[in-house]
Design an enzyme around this catalytic site. Structure first.
Site, PDB file in Angstrom:
ATOM      1  CG  ASP A   1      -0.231  -0.033   2.539  1.00  0.00           C
ATOM      2  OD1 ASP A   1       0.813  -0.727   2.624  1.00  0.00           O
ATOM      3  OD2 ASP A   1      -0.665   0.632   3.476  1.00  0.00           O
TER       4      ASP A   1
ATOM      5  CD  GLU B   1       4.270   0.533   6.960  1.00  0.00           C
ATOM      6  OE1 GLU B   1       5.106   0.789   7.845  1.00  0.00           O
ATOM      7  OE2 GLU B   1       3.910   1.398   6.142  1.00  0.00           O
TER       8      GLU B   1
HETATM    9 ZN   LIG Z   1       6.874   1.941   4.268  1.00  0.00          ZN
END
Ligand SMILES: [Zn+2]
Length: 293
Positions: free
Chosen positions: A77, A138
């Site tokens: 992401d 994340e």
């Molecule tokens: Zn990162």
């Protein structure tokens, strides 16, 4: 423009990954790519977060007690693209010798370098027990990311035990590869709200306590606090304000509410509990403060 540059396998893979707009698209590309290297690749989705988990040489029958397991942790992401790009942030465009795209540094470049290195290193690929975790969340709360993957693996008693974990996050300071971090600092996100009384800025007689001004004092006290010294690897504990909002929506009105947020990064000499206790003790002297989370 240098679009005719011949790309290395790592650069070419980075470019392909930059063209994937979502973790779902990345996972659908990575599964056959990793399978072709002999990995057993699973796409695991929790809370609408798509993660990739891939293993090689890791089945109980092939894992000898003396063998070391190498883990790789990454994420697919990216943070929002924002404005001001000279090329489509999801095109992987080449401009003046640079590969452009949201996530080129953090961390599709890191994913591509690790995967390309694996593809070129048959000795590691064939002999080393490997486990790759690619999170789809994340940059967010991470709740549907790797913690959920590990819980799932524990349910089926297939959670590997690691000897090494490599994280492909960017850590270079001045030149590529000049600094390798040994671990990751702790991270604490705090959001808060101060609630007071609205009033006219010119109404001196009202003696209104402006919550925007109080918020500045509150944050200044926290940001200037001398946290216990940390070791050299992690560096000093650091507070960064991430958001402030005390808009009264008028030029002559004291706001009734002020909201803010900050992030604190800390090393091994400080715990999240210690930091929370300090924040709470400071907040106790600011009666307008109420917590979001
Ligand atoms: Zn990162």
């Amino acid at each position: 423009m240098t679009n005719s540059l011949r790309l290395t396998p790592a650069q070419s893979l980075t470019q392909t990954l930059l063209q994937k707009k979502t973790p779902e698209e990345t996972a659908l590309f990575l599964k056959p790519w990793l399978d072709s290297l002999g990995f057993e690749t699973q796409i695991l989705t929790f809370q609408n977060v798509t993660n990739v988990y891939a293993t090689k040489n890791l089945s109980p029958s092939t894992q000898r007690p003396s063998q070391k397991v190498l883990g790789f942790l990454g994420h697919s992401d990216v943070v929002p693209a924002g404005e001001g790009w000279s090329a489509d942030p999801f095109s992987g465009a080449l401009q003046d010798g640079f590969l452009l795209g949201r996530g080129a540094v953090d961390m599709k470049g890191g994913l591509a370098c690790f995967f390309a290195a694996l593809a070129e290193n048959k000795a590691v690929l064939d002999n080393f027990p490997l486990a790759l975790f690619i999170s789809g969340d994340e940059e967010g709360t991470a709740e549907g990311g790797i913690p959920a993957v590990l819980q799932e693996l524990e349910k089926t008693s297939s959670r590997p035990t690691f000897d090494f974990i490599l994280i492909g996050e960017p850590t270079s300071r001045l030149t590529l590869g000049d600094y390798v971090k040994m671990g990751c600092r702790g991270s604490l996100n705090i959001r808060f709200c101060l609630t007071g009384t609205s009033g006219h800025v010119a109404a001196l007689g009202q003696k209104i306590e402006n919550v925007a001004t109080i918020m500045i004092h509150f944050l200044h006290e926290l940001a200037s606090f001398a946290w216990p010294p940390e070791d050299e690897i992690f560096g000093p504990t650091n507070l960064e304000i991430t958001t402030l909002d005390a808009d009264s929506h008028a030029t002559n009105v004291i706001p009734a509410q002020a909201r803010g947020g900050f992030n604190i990064r800390f090393g091994t000499k400080t715990s999240a509990e210690q930091i929370l206790a300090k924040i709470e003790s400071v907040a106790a002297s600011y009666p307008h403060v109420s917590w979001f989370f």
